[in-house]
Write an enzyme that holds these catalytic residues in place. Structure first.
Site, PDB file in Angstrom:
ATOM      1  N   PRO A  24       0.836  -1.212   0.000  1.00  0.00           N
ATOM      2  CA  PRO A  24       0.000   0.000   0.000  1.00  0.00           C
ATOM      3  C   PRO A  24       0.868   1.259   0.000  1.00  0.00           C
ATOM      4  O   PRO A  24       1.860   1.333   0.719  1.00  0.00           O
ATOM      5  CB  PRO A  24      -0.782  -0.124   1.313  1.00  0.00           C
ATOM      6  CG  PRO A  24      -0.755  -1.575   1.643  1.00  0.00           C
ATOM      7  CD  PRO A  24       0.561  -2.092   1.117  1.00  0.00           C
ATOM      8  N   GLU A  25       0.505   2.215  -0.858  1.00  0.00           N
ATOM      9  CA  GLU A  25       1.246   3.475  -0.969  1.00  0.00           C
ATOM     10  C   GLU A  25       0.349   4.610  -0.462  1.00  0.00           C
ATOM     11  O   GLU A  25      -0.724   4.355   0.080  1.00  0.00           O
ATOM     12  CB  GLU A  25       1.672   3.689  -2.428  1.00  0.00           C
ATOM     13  CG  GLU A  25       2.454   2.495  -2.977  1.00  0.00           C
ATOM     14  CD  GLU A  25       2.856   2.647  -4.439  1.00  0.00           C
ATOM     15  OE1 GLU A  25       3.042   3.788  -4.885  1.00  0.00           O
ATOM     16  OE2 GLU A  25       2.979   1.620  -5.118  1.00  0.00           O
ATOM     17  N   LYS A  33       3.337   6.621   4.514  1.00  0.00           N
ATOM     18  CA  LYS A  33       2.562   5.380   4.493  1.00  0.00           C
ATOM     19  C   LYS A  33       2.214   4.903   5.901  1.00  0.00           C
ATOM     20  O   LYS A  33       1.798   3.763   6.089  1.00  0.00           O
ATOM     21  CB  LYS A  33       3.363   4.293   3.769  1.00  0.00           C
ATOM     22  CG  LYS A  33       3.772   4.658   2.341  1.00  0.00           C
ATOM     23  CD  LYS A  33       4.630   3.557   1.737  1.00  0.00           C
ATOM     24  CE  LYS A  33       5.301   4.017   0.460  1.00  0.00           C
ATOM     25  NZ  LYS A  33       6.251   3.008  -0.059  1.00  0.00           N
ATOM     26  N   ARG A  55      13.938  -3.273  -8.277  1.00  0.00           N
ATOM     27  CA  ARG A  55      12.473  -3.258  -8.351  1.00  0.00           C
ATOM     28  C   ARG A  55      12.000  -3.415  -9.794  1.00  0.00           C
ATOM     29  O   ARG A  55      12.533  -2.770 -10.704  1.00  0.00           O
ATOM     30  CB  ARG A  55      11.916  -1.937  -7.803  1.00  0.00           C
ATOM     31  CG  ARG A  55      12.357  -1.585  -6.394  1.00  0.00           C
ATOM     32  CD  ARG A  55      11.832  -2.553  -5.354  1.00  0.00           C
ATOM     33  NE  ARG A  55      10.379  -2.601  -5.307  1.00  0.00           N
ATOM     34  CZ  ARG A  55       9.623  -1.786  -4.568  1.00  0.00           C
ATOM     35  NH1 ARG A  55      10.188  -0.858  -3.821  1.00  0.00           N
ATOM     36  NH2 ARG A  55       8.307  -1.905  -4.565  1.00  0.00           N
TER      37      ARG A  55
END
Ligand SMILES: [Zn+2]
Length: 293
Positions: free
Chosen positions: A2-3, A58, A281
């Site tokens: 979650p961002e 976050k 990433r």
């Protein structure tokens, strides 16, 4: 993970449900997620009233009437939900008309706050990397995840000049820089890829080599993409669900993230989206629109 938009969606949900309620019990079956231990958290939050909810990057901050704060981080797969639950064989299961709470993604409940309205706030986390910490005001202000946070790109006070200064101050590839929470808070993998694609800038470009016009485009894209993420209730490509157990819908708006081998959506471009690896990433680009100068 979650961002900013997902955590913001959760915080808005918390404000509409649990504000003003008191905590009547706390349960956790995964001690590693808690600091201090679950029994110590329980004794300190019992009868505390939930005064306010705040988001920093976050992180979710639940401020209590005891002047202590619950600092929650959803990490990889965590989400919070509010509803009617019953305890069966030591596990919390939904006993609620709301069908979304019965979604299989919502069954990994490892912590639960019982509330004075008879409902429960649960922490669901399939991979169990999430964190629940109870902190005094002093501990909160010096906490490593809070004290090191960079500015929020969606703040009204965050201008293009701030953004430009941040990029020019470092000589780093753009993608890892955007993901660095001490430089900008709240941006993660999905929103970084979408922002770079929409501004037609390659993720390996070096931050202090960008032209003014490119910085302005990226600034606008980052803010627009994060705001759109919030407007669509977050992104449920993975496990994220809102406070009512429902999916967000930003994943239906992706232009590049996880669109590998699909055609570029920019007008007149015949490129194909590729997945490359930047700073470890997975990163999605159109090699025609985002050239590596
Ligand atoms: Zn393209």
């Amino acid at each position: 993970m979650p961002e900013l938009p997902e955590v913001e969606t959760t915080c808005r949900g918390l404000r509409s449900t649990v504000m003003g309620l008191s905590i009547t019990d706390f349960w956790c079956d995964w001690e590693k997620m808690c600091s201090p231990k679950p029994s110590a958290i329980k004794s300190r939050v019992l009868h505390a009233k939930i005064d306010s909810i705040e988001r920093k990057g976050k992180n979710i901050l639940i401020h209590l009437s005891t002047k202590e704060t619950l600092l929650l981080h959803l990490k990889m797969t965590g989400h919070l939900m509010y509803g009617t639950y019953k305890k069966i064989n030591g596990m919390f299961v939904p006993d609620d008309q709301n069908k979304a709470l019965h979604d299989p993604y919502n069954r990994f409940i490892h912590a639960a706050f019982s509330l004075s309205d008879g409902k429960t706030l649960v922490f669901c986390d399939a991979r169990k990397f999430g964190k629940i910490e109870l902190l005094t005001q002093k501990q909160l202000s010096s906490h490593s995840r809070i004290s090191s946070l960079g500015p929020e790109p969606i703040d009204n006070s965050f201008t293009v000049e701030h953004f430009k200064n941040k990029l020019r101050a470092q000589k780093r590839s753009l993608k890892p820089l955007l993901l660095d929470q001490s430089v900008f808070s709240g941006i993660g993998n999905i929103y970084a890829d979408e922002s770079l694609f929409r501004s037609k800038i390659h993720p390996l470009r070096i931050s202090n080599m960008l032209q003014d016009s490119e910085i302005e485009k990226l600034y606008t894209s980052v803010r627009e993409v994060l705001q759109t993420g919030i407007d669509f209730g977050g992104d449920s490509t993975s496990d994220y669900r809102n406070i009512f157990g429902e999916r967000g819908s930003f994943h239906g708006k992706h232009k590049v993230y996880r669109r590998t081998n699909k055609p570029c959506l920019n007008d007149g471009c015949e490129g194909t989206i590729q997945r490359i690896v930047v700073g470890g990433r997975g990163t999605h680009i159109c090699p025609r629109c985002q050239t590596h100068i």
